[in-house]
Design a protein around this motif. Structure first.
Motif, PDB file in Angstrom:
ATOM      1  N   MET A 192      27.065  11.188  32.172  1.00  0.00           N
ATOM      2  CA  MET A 192      27.631  10.668  33.415  1.00  0.00           C
ATOM      3  C   MET A 192      26.552   9.967  34.242  1.00  0.00           C
ATOM      4  SD  MET A 192      30.835  11.130  33.480  1.00  0.00           S
ATOM      5  CE  MET A 192      31.462  11.015  35.146  1.00  0.00           C
ATOM      6  N   VAL A 207      31.338   6.721  25.471  1.00  0.00           N
ATOM      7  CA  VAL A 207      32.751   7.060  25.617  1.00  0.00           C
ATOM      8  C   VAL A 207      33.114   8.198  24.659  1.00  0.00           C
ATOM      9  CG1 VAL A 207      35.091   6.214  25.251  1.00  0.00           C
ATOM     10  CG2 VAL A 207      33.456   4.809  26.485  1.00  0.00           C
ATOM     11  N   PHE A 218      34.816  18.683  38.001  1.00  0.00           N
ATOM     12  CA  PHE A 218      33.886  18.357  39.081  1.00  0.00           C
ATOM     13  C   PHE A 218      33.971  19.333  40.239  1.00  0.00           C
ATOM     14  CE2 PHE A 218      34.667  14.683  36.580  1.00  0.00           C
ATOM     15  CZ  PHE A 218      33.467  14.018  36.528  1.00  0.00           C
ATOM     16  N   ASN A 253      39.519  16.325  41.546  1.00  0.00           N
ATOM     17  CA  ASN A 253      39.751  14.883  41.637  1.00  0.00           C
ATOM     18  C   ASN A 253      40.885  14.442  40.716  1.00  0.00           C
ATOM     19  OD1 ASN A 253      38.366  15.405  39.303  1.00  0.00           O
ATOM     20  ND2 ASN A 253      36.967  13.680  39.470  1.00  0.00           N
ATOM     21  N   PHE A 306      43.997  12.329  39.369  1.00  0.00           N
ATOM     22  CA  PHE A 306      44.297  10.914  39.528  1.00  0.00           C
ATOM     23  C   PHE A 306      45.511  10.763  40.437  1.00  0.00           C
ATOM     24  CE2 PHE A 306      42.656  11.130  35.041  1.00  0.00           C
ATOM     25  CZ  PHE A 306      41.388  10.736  35.377  1.00  0.00           C
ATOM     26  N   ILE A 317      44.979   7.464  26.275  1.00  0.00           N
ATOM     27  CA  ILE A 317      43.876   6.517  26.027  1.00  0.00           C
ATOM     28  C   ILE A 317      43.059   6.941  24.819  1.00  0.00           C
ATOM     29  CG2 ILE A 317      43.648   5.639  28.402  1.00  0.00           C
ATOM     30  CD1 ILE A 317      41.148   7.487  28.597  1.00  0.00           C
ATOM     31  N   ARG A 367      43.777  18.846  32.257  1.00  0.00           N
ATOM     32  CA  ARG A 367      43.696  17.503  31.670  1.00  0.00           C
ATOM     33  C   ARG A 367      42.471  17.406  30.760  1.00  0.00           C
ATOM     34  NH1 ARG A 367      41.718  14.055  36.967  1.00  0.00           N
ATOM     35  NH2 ARG A 367      39.543  14.615  36.735  1.00  0.00           N
ATOM     36  N   ILE A 410      42.467  16.833  26.065  1.00  0.00           N
ATOM     37  CA  ILE A 410      41.832  15.912  25.109  1.00  0.00           C
ATOM     38  C   ILE A 410      40.964  16.645  24.097  1.00  0.00           C
ATOM     39  CG2 ILE A 410      41.951  13.861  26.592  1.00  0.00           C
ATOM     40  CD1 ILE A 410      38.936  14.359  27.179  1.00  0.00           C
ATOM     41  N   ARG A 456      34.362   7.625  44.380  1.00  0.00           N
ATOM     42  CA  ARG A 456      33.633   7.666  43.113  1.00  0.00           C
ATOM     43  C   ARG A 456      34.135   8.777  42.204  1.00  0.00           C
ATOM     44  NH1 ARG A 456      27.913   6.557  41.703  1.00  0.00           N
ATOM     45  NH2 ARG A 456      27.804   8.637  40.844  1.00  0.00           N
ATOM     46  N   SER A 457      34.529   9.892  42.838  1.00  0.00           N
ATOM     47  CA  SER A 457      34.911  11.053  42.033  1.00  0.00           C
ATOM     48  C   SER A 457      36.080  10.738  41.107  1.00  0.00           C
ATOM     49  CB  SER A 457      35.271  12.215  42.954  1.00  0.00           C
ATOM     50  OG  SER A 457      36.424  11.906  43.691  1.00  0.00           O
ATOM     51  N   LEU A 458      36.949   9.825  41.556  1.00  0.00           N
ATOM     52  CA  LEU A 458      38.093   9.457  40.740  1.00  0.00           C
ATOM     53  C   LEU A 458      37.637   8.716  39.491  1.00  0.00           C
ATOM     54  CD1 LEU A 458      40.758  10.340  41.757  1.00  0.00           C
ATOM     55  CD2 LEU A 458      41.272   8.021  42.460  1.00  0.00           C
ATOM     56  N   GLU A 508      34.677   8.970  38.147  1.00  0.00           N
ATOM     57  CA  GLU A 508      33.959   9.916  37.293  1.00  0.00           C
ATOM     58  C   GLU A 508      34.928  10.773  36.506  1.00  0.00           C
ATOM     59  OE1 GLU A 508      31.355  11.952  39.956  1.00  0.00           O
ATOM     60  OE2 GLU A 508      29.741  10.500  39.616  1.00  0.00           O
ATOM     61  N   GLY A 509      36.029  11.167  37.182  1.00  0.00           N
ATOM     62  CA  GLY A 509      37.045  11.951  36.500  1.00  0.00           C
ATOM     63  C   GLY A 509      37.566  11.221  35.285  1.00  0.00           C
ATOM     64  N   ALA A 510      37.793   9.906  35.443  1.00  0.00           N
ATOM     65  CA  ALA A 510      38.323   9.123  34.331  1.00  0.00           C
ATOM     66  C   ALA A 510      37.288   8.976  33.219  1.00  0.00           C
ATOM     67  CB  ALA A 510      38.765   7.749  34.830  1.00  0.00           C
ATOM     68  N   TYR A 511      36.039   8.704  33.613  1.00  0.00           N
ATOM     69  CA  TYR A 511      34.997   8.561  32.592  1.00  0.00           C
ATOM     70  C   TYR A 511      34.821   9.856  31.807  1.00  0.00           C
ATOM     71  CZ  TYR A 511      33.571   4.131  34.662  1.00  0.00           C
ATOM     72  OH  TYR A 511      33.549   2.854  35.111  1.00  0.00           O
ATOM     73  N   ALA A 512      34.928  10.981  32.519  1.00  0.00           N
ATOM     74  CA  ALA A 512      34.727  12.267  31.865  1.00  0.00           C
ATOM     75  C   ALA A 512      35.830  12.578  30.870  1.00  0.00           C
ATOM     76  CB  ALA A 512      34.643  13.381  32.912  1.00  0.00           C
ATOM     77  N   MET A 513      36.933  11.814  30.929  1.00  0.00           N
ATOM     78  CA  MET A 513      37.997  11.990  29.950  1.00  0.00           C
ATOM     79  C   MET A 513      37.784  11.083  28.749  1.00  0.00           C
ATOM     80  SD  MET A 513      40.339  13.925  31.667  1.00  0.00           S
ATOM     81  CE  MET A 513      41.886  13.551  30.906  1.00  0.00           C
ATOM     82  N   GLY A 514      36.666  10.391  28.716  1.00  0.00           N
ATOM     83  CA  GLY A 514      36.428   9.474  27.607  1.00  0.00           C
ATOM     84  C   GLY A 514      37.107   8.136  27.793  1.00  0.00           C
ATOM     85  N   ALA A 515      37.280   7.711  29.059  1.00  0.00           N
ATOM     86  CA  ALA A 515      37.881   6.403  29.311  1.00  0.00           C
ATOM     87  C   ALA A 515      36.799   5.336  29.305  1.00  0.00           C
ATOM     88  CB  ALA A 515      38.596   6.405  30.655  1.00  0.00           C
ATOM     89  N   THR A 516      37.172   4.149  28.874  1.00  0.00           N
ATOM     90  CA  THR A 516      36.231   3.032  28.969  1.00  0.00           C
ATOM     91  C   THR A 516      36.292   2.500  30.394  1.00  0.00           C
ATOM     92  OG1 THR A 516      37.907   1.411  28.369  1.00  0.00           O
ATOM     93  CG2 THR A 516      36.624   2.365  26.574  1.00  0.00           C
ATOM     94  N   GLU A 557      39.665   0.874  31.132  1.00  0.00           N
ATOM     95  CA  GLU A 557      40.748   1.841  31.331  1.00  0.00           C
ATOM     96  C   GLU A 557      40.625   2.493  32.702  1.00  0.00           C
ATOM     97  OE1 GLU A 557      41.059   2.741  26.560  1.00  0.00           O
ATOM     98  OE2 GLU A 557      39.765   3.942  27.844  1.00  0.00           O
ATOM     99  N   THR A 558      39.375   2.802  33.086  1.00  0.00           N
ATOM    100  CA  THR A 558      39.159   3.389  34.404  1.00  0.00           C
ATOM    101  C   THR A 558      39.564   2.409  35.501  1.00  0.00           C
ATOM    102  OG1 THR A 558      37.301   4.569  33.459  1.00  0.00           O
ATOM    103  CG2 THR A 558      37.445   4.504  35.852  1.00  0.00           C
ATOM    104  N   VAL A 561      43.181   3.681  36.655  1.00  0.00           N
ATOM    105  CA  VAL A 561      42.927   4.710  37.664  1.00  0.00           C
ATOM    106  C   VAL A 561      42.570   4.085  39.014  1.00  0.00           C
ATOM    107  CG1 VAL A 561      41.444   6.623  38.319  1.00  0.00           C
ATOM    108  CG2 VAL A 561      42.281   6.442  35.983  1.00  0.00           C
ATOM    109  N   ARG A 590      39.642  -0.669  21.595  1.00  0.00           N
ATOM    110  CA  ARG A 590      39.608  -0.506  23.048  1.00  0.00           C
ATOM    111  C   ARG A 590      38.496  -1.344  23.667  1.00  0.00           C
ATOM    112  NH1 ARG A 590      39.229   5.835  23.355  1.00  0.00           N
ATOM    113  NH2 ARG A 590      38.886   5.551  25.576  1.00  0.00           N
TER     114      ARG A 590
END
Lengths: 257, 316, 412
Positions: A56, A84, A94, A98, A100, A114, A161, A165, B196-198, B200-208, B211-212, B216, C21
């Protein structure tokens, strides 16, 4: 195959912001299906280290990492490693919940979609919510906005969530610090449940929480150059009863500072 | 100053003193506050004056026995001098040019905003943002020149005789370029306001990153972007000089972008620029059009402000 | 759990999907960037378009043969020679009239030369070409001129000249200048700022420092935000109804003994512009005042200052750079706005400098509008030149604003 029991290993891992070294020379082996806590005073680099585990820190301008971080003998900071893919294998929860700005259902389905999930989505959503001990509370309002949930519920939704995955490791960055004591307790119970399937690394500033919930504990402290480092890493019982380092003892007994 | 400090006596020698803490009337303070209040309230007078003056003349127009609401909203020819009062002749051109403008400005502005907020490095941003600011600061009459003498000739080579010298397409396209920076900067503000946290949440799910950004961040900023679009529409509807120069001089009920037609604003500019005598139907009809413009933009602006405020609450 | 794992693509399947992707991501990123590229290209095209119009070949004829007036090549004429030629060539009435406007002896060589071209030779522009054409098709143009206008001379001309800035309007593009228009614009800016600056700052101070949090304040604030979005032509209609018509005795100067004008004066237009930029002024001043930290106010109150003393000695001085930036934005707006000026009745043809608030006036954007909408190409050329003048003015104003911001910006 000596490291079969280890989910992740660091090898002299250091994290730098520009010319400043924030975390220095970390060596730890995180065991599979166990909860490893990282504790230490504020500003010692706990979160920085945790965020290095799933890259991160890539989003912080000027941040770079030296040393090795090994998952299945692959260096996560190797040139051909895709961040990724790393984050897909190593999920994160976190400090502040957070979710979505989508419905409860979509919060879970989105990550699965995704990542190319091919199974039955409804089942996955239900199963993930059940694993996060949230199903009974939300099963009748899956299409409502996630923002309508309480803070504790939102945090469990974020855990759900992440579970959806199917990562190998779940990183938790002070997941209960923004929650009330009852929600905190529920998250801790949930962690015990989750460690049957996942490896969990948790950053916490709450020593009782570390003592209660974790199997191993890493104690971090900053040195005189303000670089944080792991000064002691052992099983939790040892850290809290017979610490090897004077500073750890001072910290866990509240004499620090 | 020095003397004064020397004059302060030690506490014990000052003797008995009674403090008077009662409210004092400070005349100059009150006067100033009154003046400031007047300055603050003046803006209300401006709005009242707009509504009153436009309304008064517009009422004269609608009170003309020849003008009926049925004719006004129900017919498509506008020539008050000879008894034709179909506002649609002007509204059609306003709708056509504004639609073209939004069709250009919305995707381009939004894409620019996403790039600036999610992708651009600090250095690129420091180059690109001033360019957008310059575009936003160019007077619209200059855009009019650009439309008539640059874009129209290009369209002429594409459409040959299919397009008129004055046409709504050219005006609409250039208006789109004019509104682009507005939509881009407002949307960028909305995107940057997404925590930013939103991400980061998406990136932490393996989003490019894509996609983020698209799935999101963009939905999270949707209301702010909506406000930007509404303000953009309001600007397009009220824009005068580009259409006055490039769209055509004469009411024409048409939705064909290749035709010449006059918008509400363009009509006001042309008629009021000529010899206009007070108390004629031509004069009062302009106020009726202006009142419509004012009301339409007012409603659009109110909606956008409401949307922005809602959006702010969401993250505060 | 293992059952479910099979529902996610693993290993090479995952990677092939990830590649897809990433491909999508690259395509979209390119699209996003191209939107900005289009913006940059548009700006470039606009600037090129304007420059392209302001310079280029001109084919012109003299109605009267220069040889009738002088044997010397006309480019080499001195001031004295020109004086003699003009005195001889012009009728005495015409000469005296010019002399009355400004002493002929006091005029410069270039001014006299223009008079010579305009009055005696009676220059007649046959055709003009853009800069691009002139540079790339020079030979073709020469051939074309030789064929179509055998008597014409061809010259590469910059329409933007020092004379363009200093000469007043003319009905012939070759001799027209923006002097009256620039002066008119300056008058407008002066009047608008004189009105909008004190009122705008006053309103901002009231709203930030004095206003109680109640419904009235709320309405005022919403109203200001709304006024900022009202189309400028509506302000023009307001100006027409109020300043031009209702207050005609004041704005025409009739109340002050001016007799020869109606309400369509620079004062009416300036006040209309003042009202137009007022919301902009207020909003910017509010931002500037908001940025002054509370600790400063508390410090002033702490030593027994009244509210106004606090505002006057501490808040306003610290908000000044922001207020100045706002004023510059308001000035830029005043310089560029066209539509309200058309409505309140800017004159399109004026050769006398505006010299009082009750003068008739024209302004730079009005001239640009007028010249752009003329069919003749030479008017487009001077429109382009006027645009350059306007844009340079605006750019230097904005540069000043940025400098101000960087110089005085304080981090609290």
């Amino acid at each position: 195959m000596e490291n079969i029991n280890y989910a992740i290993e660091t090898n002299d891992l250091s994290i730098h912001y520009g010319s400043f070294t924030a975390v220095k020379g970390v060596n730890m082996k995180v065991e599979r299906q166990k909860i490893t806590a990282i504790i230490g005073p504020s500003g010692c680099g706990k979160s920085t280290l945790l965020r290095a585990f799933n890259r991160m820190n890539d989003f912080v301008p000027g941040c770079h990492v030296t040393g090795k971080l090994l998952l299945d003998n692959q260096n996560l900071y190797g040139k051909d490693v895709d961040p990724v893919e790393v984050r897909r294998k190593i999920g994160m929860v976190f400090q502040k919940p957070n979710p979505f700005p989508k419905s409860i259902y979509e919060n879970i389905a989105w990550g699965a979609r995704i990542n190319g999930f091919k199974g039955k989505m409804d089942e996955l959503v239900e199963q993930s919510l059940r694993s996060a001990a949230l199903w009974d509370e939300v099963k009748d309002k899956l299409q409502q906005s996630a923002y309508a949930l309480s803070g504790g519920q939102q945090q469990r939704l974020c855990i759900a969530r992440t579970i959806a995955i199917q990562p190998e490791i779940i990183l938790m960055d002070e997941p209960a610090s923004a929650l009330d004591p009852i929600s905190t307790l529920r998250i801790e119970e949930l962690m015990q449940e989750l460690k049957k399937n996942y490896t969990i690394i948790i950053v916490t500033h709450n020593m009782q929480q570390a003592a209660r919930a974790s199997d191993y504990t890493a104690m971090m402290m900053i040195d005189d150059q303000r670089a944080g480092g792991v000064i002691e890493f052992d099983d939790t019982k040892t850290i809290f009863t017979r610490p090897g380092d004077k500073r750890t003892e001072d910290y866990v007994t509240g004499r620090f500072g | 100053m020095k003397e004064e400090t020397l004059n302060i006596k030690p506490m014990e020698t000052r003797g008995f003193r009674q403090f008077n803490l009662k409210k004092k009337l400070r005349i100059s303070e009150a006067l100033i506050q009154g003046l400031l209040f007047f300055a603050g309230i003046l803006s209300i007078f401006v709005t009242v004056a707009i509504v009153y003056e436009l309304g008064k003349e517009a009422l004269l127009f609608f009170n003309d026995p020849d003008v009926t609401l049925g004719k006004f909203f129900g017919t498509t020819k506008w020539q008050p001098g000879i008894g034709q009062y179909g506002i649609w002749a002007l509204v059609s051109a306003t709708l056509t040019t504004s639609s073209i403008a939004i069709l250009i400005a919305l995707p381009l502005g939004l894409a620019s905003a996403v790039y600036l907020s999610e992708y651009a490095t600090q250095k690129m941003r420091s180059i690109l943002k001033p360019i957008l600011e310059i575009l936003a600061g160019i007077p619209t009459v200059v855009y009019g020149y650009f439309a008539l003498l640059f874009v129209t000739p290009i369209l002429k080579t594409i459409f040959k005789d299919g397009i008129q010298v004055y046409n709504m397409l050219s005006a609409g396209l250039v208006m789109g370029i004019m509104i682009l920076p507005l939509i881009a900067s407002m949307s960028e503000d909305a995107l940057s306001a997404v925590p930013r946290s939103l991400r980061e949440g998406a990136y932490a799910m393996g989003a490019t990153k894509l996609e983020t950004s698209l799935q999101v961040v963009l939905p999270a900023a949707l209301s702010g972007i909506g406000a930007a679009v509404i303000v953009g529409i309001s600007r397009a509807v009220g824009e005068t000089m580009i259409v006055a120069v490039a769209a055509g001089a004469g009411p024409n009920f048409s939705f064909n972008p290749l035709d010449a037609a006059e918008t509400m604003t363009g009509h006001i500019a042309r008629i009021s620029g000529g010899d206009l005598s007070y108390n004629t139907i031509d004069y009062t009809s302009l106020f009726a059009i202006a009142l419509m413009l004012f009301l339409v933009t007012l409603v659009l602006n109110l909606i956008s402000q409401w949307v922005v405020n809602k959006f702010r609450e969401q993250y505060e | 759990m293992n059952e479910q794992n099979r529902n996610y693509p693993e290993g090479s399947a995952f990677y092939s999907e990830l590649r897809k992707r990433y491909l999508t991501a690259t395509i979209w990123q390119t699209l996003f960037l191209s939107a900005l590229v289009i913006a940059v290209v548009s700006l470039t095209a606009l600037i090129y378009n304007v420059l392209d119009g302001a310079f280029g070949y001109v084919a012109f004829e003299y109605k009267n043969d220069p040889a009738e007036f002088t044997p010397t090549p006309i480019h080499e004429l001195t001031k004295e020679e020109l004086l003699v030629i003009l005195k001889e060539g012009l009728s005495s009435g015409a000469y005296n009239k010019l002399d009355n406007e400004q002493k002929m002896e006091k005029r410069s060589q270039s001014e006299l030369y223009i008079l010579f071209l305009e009055r005696l030779l009676q220059i007649d522009t046959k055709a003009t070409w853009s800069m691009t054409d002139s540079l790339t098709r020079g030979d073709e143009i020469r051939a074309e001129v030789a064929e179509k206008y055998p008597d014409a001379e061809l010259e590469f001309r910059s329409w933007l000249t020092p004379q363009f800035l200093t000469t007043p309007m003319s009905s012939k593009a070759e001799f027209a200048g923006v002097r009256t228009a620039v002066l008119g614009s300056l008058w407008l800016v002066g009047i608008a700022i004189l009105f909008a600056l004190p009122v705008g700052v006053g309103a901002a101070v009231y709203l930030q420092e004095y206003a109680p949090k109640n419904w009235l304040t709320n309405i005022i604030q919403t109203n200001i935000n709304n006024l900022a979005g009202v189309p400028s032509i509506v302000y023009g209609m307001l100006g027409l109804a109020v300043f031009v018509r209702l207050l005609e005795t004041l704005t025409s100067g009739a109340a002050f003994g001016v007799t020869d004008s109606n309400g369509r004066t620079v004062l009416s237009a300036g006040l209309t512009m003042g009202i137009l930029v007022l919301p902009l002024m207020i909003i910017n001043a509010q931002e500037a005042i908001k940025a002054v930290p509370d600790s400063l106010r508390q410090a002033a109150f702490g030593v027994g200052a009244t509210r106004w003393q606090t505002v006057w000695y501490h808040v306003l001085p610290n908000a000044l750079p922001g207020i100045m930036t706002g004023s510059i934005l308001a000035i830029s707006r005043t310089l560029g706005e066209t539509a309200p000026l058309i409505v309140v009745g800017a004159s399109t043809f004026i050769s006398l400098d505006p010299d009082s608030p009750f003068s008739k006036f024209t302004a730079l954007p009005i001239q640009i509008y007028q010249w752009t909408t003329r069919p003749q190409a030479e008017f487009h050329a001077i429109a382009a030149s006027a645009i350059i003048v306007l844009l340079v003015l605006l750019l230097s104003l904005n540069a000043t604003a940025i400098l101000l911001r960087n110089r005085f910006q304080r981090r609290w």
